[in-house]
Enzyme design. Structure first.
Site, PDB file in Angstrom:
ATOM      1  N   LYS A 267     -32.766  -5.671 -37.876  1.00  0.00           N
ATOM      2  CA  LYS A 267     -32.715  -4.203 -37.842  1.00  0.00           C
ATOM      3  C   LYS A 267     -31.597  -3.765 -38.774  1.00  0.00           C
ATOM      4  O   LYS A 267     -30.437  -4.131 -38.571  1.00  0.00           O
ATOM      5  CB  LYS A 267     -32.451  -3.706 -36.412  1.00  0.00           C
ATOM      6  N   ASP A 272     -27.263   5.498 -37.533  1.00  0.00           N
ATOM      7  CA  ASP A 272     -28.168   6.010 -36.500  1.00  0.00           C
ATOM      8  C   ASP A 272     -27.557   7.252 -35.862  1.00  0.00           C
ATOM      9  O   ASP A 272     -26.754   7.164 -34.936  1.00  0.00           O
ATOM     10  CB  ASP A 272     -28.412   4.918 -35.444  1.00  0.00           C
ATOM     11  N   LYS A 279     -27.432  12.016 -31.248  1.00  0.00           N
ATOM     12  CA  LYS A 279     -26.492  11.338 -30.342  1.00  0.00           C
ATOM     13  C   LYS A 279     -25.255  12.198 -30.114  1.00  0.00           C
ATOM     14  O   LYS A 279     -24.900  13.029 -30.951  1.00  0.00           O
ATOM     15  CB  LYS A 279     -26.024  10.025 -30.988  1.00  0.00           C
ATOM     16  N   ASP A 290     -25.226  -0.158 -36.844  1.00  0.00           N
ATOM     17  CA  ASP A 290     -26.594  -0.350 -36.373  1.00  0.00           C
ATOM     18  C   ASP A 290     -27.430  -1.176 -37.356  1.00  0.00           C
ATOM     19  O   ASP A 290     -28.623  -1.370 -37.155  1.00  0.00           O
ATOM     20  CB  ASP A 290     -27.245   1.017 -36.110  1.00  0.00           C
ATOM     21  N   ASP A 349     -34.349   8.779 -31.153  1.00  0.00           N
ATOM     22  CA  ASP A 349     -33.208   7.857 -31.128  1.00  0.00           C
ATOM     23  C   ASP A 349     -33.650   6.417 -30.827  1.00  0.00           C
ATOM     24  O   ASP A 349     -32.868   5.486 -30.934  1.00  0.00           O
ATOM     25  CB  ASP A 349     -32.177   8.335 -30.101  1.00  0.00           C
ATOM     26  N   GLU A 351     -35.314   4.593 -32.678  1.00  0.00           N
ATOM     27  CA  GLU A 351     -35.853   4.345 -34.026  1.00  0.00           C
ATOM     28  C   GLU A 351     -35.952   2.866 -34.358  1.00  0.00           C
ATOM     29  O   GLU A 351     -36.784   2.454 -35.164  1.00  0.00           O
ATOM     30  CB  GLU A 351     -34.965   5.045 -35.073  1.00  0.00           C
ATOM     31  N   ARG A 353     -36.971   0.169 -32.828  1.00  0.00           N
ATOM     32  CA  ARG A 353     -38.234  -0.555 -32.585  1.00  0.00           C
ATOM     33  C   ARG A 353     -39.287  -0.188 -33.622  1.00  0.00           C
ATOM     34  O   ARG A 353     -40.109  -1.014 -34.001  1.00  0.00           O
ATOM     35  CB  ARG A 353     -38.691  -0.332 -31.129  1.00  0.00           C
TER      36      ARG A 353
HETATM   37  N1  BES Z   1     -28.821   1.777 -31.940  1.00  0.00           N
HETATM   38  C1  BES Z   1     -29.092   2.234 -30.633  1.00  0.00           C
HETATM   39  C2  BES Z   1     -28.733   1.199 -29.560  1.00  0.00           C
HETATM   40  C3  BES Z   1     -27.279   0.897 -29.381  1.00  0.00           C
HETATM   41  C4  BES Z   1     -26.584   1.432 -28.301  1.00  0.00           C
HETATM   42  C5  BES Z   1     -26.594   0.047 -30.232  1.00  0.00           C
HETATM   43  C6  BES Z   1     -25.256   1.134 -28.115  1.00  0.00           C
HETATM   44  C7  BES Z   1     -25.257  -0.238 -30.041  1.00  0.00           C
HETATM   45  C8  BES Z   1     -24.585   0.300 -28.975  1.00  0.00           C
HETATM   46  C9  BES Z   1     -30.587   2.552 -30.492  1.00  0.00           C
HETATM   47  O1  BES Z   1     -31.211   2.969 -31.660  1.00  0.00           O
HETATM   48  C10 BES Z   1     -30.721   3.672 -29.527  1.00  0.00           C
HETATM   49  O2  BES Z   1     -30.261   4.724 -29.818  1.00  0.00           O
HETATM   50  N2  BES Z   1     -31.362   3.394 -28.386  1.00  0.00           N
HETATM   51  C11 BES Z   1     -31.554   4.373 -27.368  1.00  0.00           C
HETATM   52  C12 BES Z   1     -33.005   4.282 -26.932  1.00  0.00           C
HETATM   53  C13 BES Z   1     -33.422   5.374 -25.973  1.00  0.00           C
HETATM   54  C14 BES Z   1     -33.417   6.702 -26.678  1.00  0.00           C
HETATM   55  C15 BES Z   1     -34.817   5.066 -25.453  1.00  0.00           C
HETATM   56  C16 BES Z   1     -30.603   4.038 -26.221  1.00  0.00           C
HETATM   57  O3  BES Z   1     -30.405   2.855 -25.933  1.00  0.00           O
HETATM   58  O4  BES Z   1     -30.037   4.973 -25.651  1.00  0.00           O
HETATM   59 MN    MN Z   2     -30.339   2.377 -33.455  1.00  0.00          MN
HETATM   60 MN    MN Z   3     -31.080   5.132 -31.924  1.00  0.00          MN
END
Ligand code: BES
Ligand code: MN
Ligand code: MN
Length: 502
Positions: A267, A272, A279, A290, A349, A351, A353
């Protein structure tokens, strides 16, 4: 940091180091060869608080009758527990101690340890790796250096009988060091310098000279391929997406395997913001990291190519910035993947996947790999489940999972197996598209649902997904790294592939 190995101690060194095991039996032979050192060991051993526990240091200043400024007697703990990882940590602890005392070089005596699982050459080279990893600095943006600042270690000399063998082991470990440094550099760089094309160019500059084949697919090419999921995520950014494709083939053609390469997929979300589902600032701050799954892929391939590993490995990194704009992708959009399946977008968010789906499918279709391993800072959910101790591993293949779990224990980048199950698949049904992007909120377990979604795009090949969210940075100094990017995953993947070589 300079590292050298010799069987002749250099007399001019003002700082000497000796490793001593807890049980006190071994390590004596070399120490005895040098009077100053053997006296220091005796002095340390007679100090009430010195037990030679792993990482404990007795700093003997101005030893009598010697030119030395100091001798460090470094405890190793029990000799039988002195694994490669334990040696690396010792090297890191030693490097930090020396730097704190403003000592920039030292000579280390290494003796064979009775009962140790490693020979003296392996002990020396792993101590060197730990010291080098701890001595990493990312200070190119600091324009005024303060005088009081802790210096970096500049040279370590190892004194041991098996100097020639140690040099051989160090060749492999120095290649690994280079890969970890590269991954750290990519992750530490701020998001205004590392965007998709810049990431690809940085990786390309580092890898091409080693004989790695590098291709960078631009947004037009990705559109032709039908990578609608990856392109949707990257659409709003000023810096357009890229797909970085790497290939290292170190197998001899005549003896080459016919069962396809190992594919590493990363990834590479260079920033992000969350997109329209923006966020909160405190979460956004760390999101330059990220892309650290992608950085681990680049770093691991660097480590393998630098030591000319006899393996066939490909790397695919999906590079995007996830940004909001008038043209950004939206919750409710339906995107079409390279595989042809459609996905209903729920939360912009999530993104990662979407980016991985097209990268995984591209890797599976083009290279027909015998195994696929992806690394991604994918979900906050995995961090809730496992904290800082483990990353999550989801795998369709038990033997692949076991090899990765073993590599994790070996390198300290530990993994915990998480479930893939039809129960999670079921929650990804959409009334309006082939698949839903996320499970309903009430289901929780986002990490498992993200893995269930990815599984649909690996063309049924043996696959493992490492959710490494939260492992990108250290907030405080650690034995093997200063504050900042860890280069997490490089050592793990390098060890996994070294295991697959045998
Ligand atoms: N890049 C984040 C995940 C992440 C969280 C990485 C904390 C490092 C530290 C990912 O893209 C994300 O934002 N995931 C969301 C998914 C949700 C919206 C379904 C999450 O985990 O809140
Ligand atoms: Mn991310
Ligand atoms: Mn994200």
């Amino acid at each position: 940091m300079q590292v050298d190995f010799s069987s002749q101690p250099r007399k001019s060194r003002r700082v000497l180091v000796v490793l001593v095991p807890e049980d006190g039996k071994s390590g004596v032979r070399v120490a005895a060869a040098d009077k100053t050192v053997s006296q220091a060991v005796a002095a340390a051993r007679s100090t009430p608080g010195f037990f030679a526990k792993h990482g404990q240091i007795a700093d003997i200043l101005q030893p009598a009758g010697s030119q030395c400024r100091r001798v460090l007697v470094v405890g190793c703990g029990a000799a039988k527990a002195l694994s490669a990882f334990a040696c690396r940590k010792l090297g890191g602890i030693l490097a930090a101690h020396l730097a704190k005392q403003h000592e920039t070089d030292a000579g280390i005596f290494i003796a064979p340890f009775a009962d140790a699982p490693l020979n003296e050459a392996e002990i020396a080279a792993n101590v060197a790796l730990g010291a080098a990893l701890r001595s990493y600095r990312f200070d190119k943006y600091i324009t005024e250096k303060k005088e009081s600042e802790t210096p970096t270690l500049s040279a370590l000399s190892f004194y041991l009988d098996a100097a020639e063998r140690a040099r051989k082991v160090w060749q492999r470990l120095d290649a690994l060091r280079g890969g970890i440094y590269l991954a750290r550099d990519l992750t530490n760089e701020p998001p205004n310098t590392i965007y998709p094309a810049a990431f690809a160019a940085h990786a390309s500059r580092a890898l091409r000279p080693l004989g790695v084949k590098v291709e960078v697919l631009d947004e037009k090419r990705l559109a032709t391929l039908g990578c609608g999921a990856l392109l949707a995520v990257g659409r709003a950014a000023a810096h357009p997406p890229r797909l970085l494709v790497l290939e290292w083939n170190g197998t001899r053609k005549s003896k080459g395997r016919t069962d396809g390469p190992i594919a590493l997929v990363g990834k590479g979300v260079c920033f992000d913001s969350g997109g329209l589902c923006l966020k909160k600032p405190e979460w956004m701050l760390r999101m330059k990291g990220d892309m650290s799954g992608g950085a681990a892929v680049v770093g691991a391939i660097h480590a393998l190519a630098a030591r000319k590993a006899p393996v066939h490995v490909v790397g695919v990194v999906g590079l995007v910035e996830n940004m909001p704009s008038a043209d950004a992708y939206k919750p409710g959009d339906i995107v079409k993947t390279m595989a042809g399946k459609t996905i209903e977008v729920i939360d912009t968010d999530a993104e990662g996947r979407l980016v991985l789906i097209d990268a995984l499918y591209y890797a599976a279709k083009r290279f027909k790999p015998r195994a696929i391993v992806d690394l991604a800072t994918l979900t906050g959910s995995i961090l809730h489940a496992l904290g800082s101790v483990f990353s999550g591993i989801f795998a369709t293949d038990n033997s692949l999972a076991e090899q990765l779990l073993a590599a994790g224990e070996e390198t300290g980048e530990r993994l915990w197996r998480m479930p893939l199950d039809a129960g999670y698949d079921k929650n990804l049904e959409s009334p309006i598209a082939d698949l839903c992007h996320c499970a309903p909120d009430a289901e929780r377990a986002d990490a498992a649902h993200a893995a269930a979604l990815l599984k649909q795009f690996v063309d049924k090949r043996p696959w493992a997904h490492l959710d490494i969210a939260g492992k990108e940075f250290h907030e405080k100094e650690m034995p093997l790294a200063p504050i900042g990017a860890r280069g997490y995953g490089v050592a793990l993947i390098e060890a996994f592939i070294a295991g697959a070589e045998r």
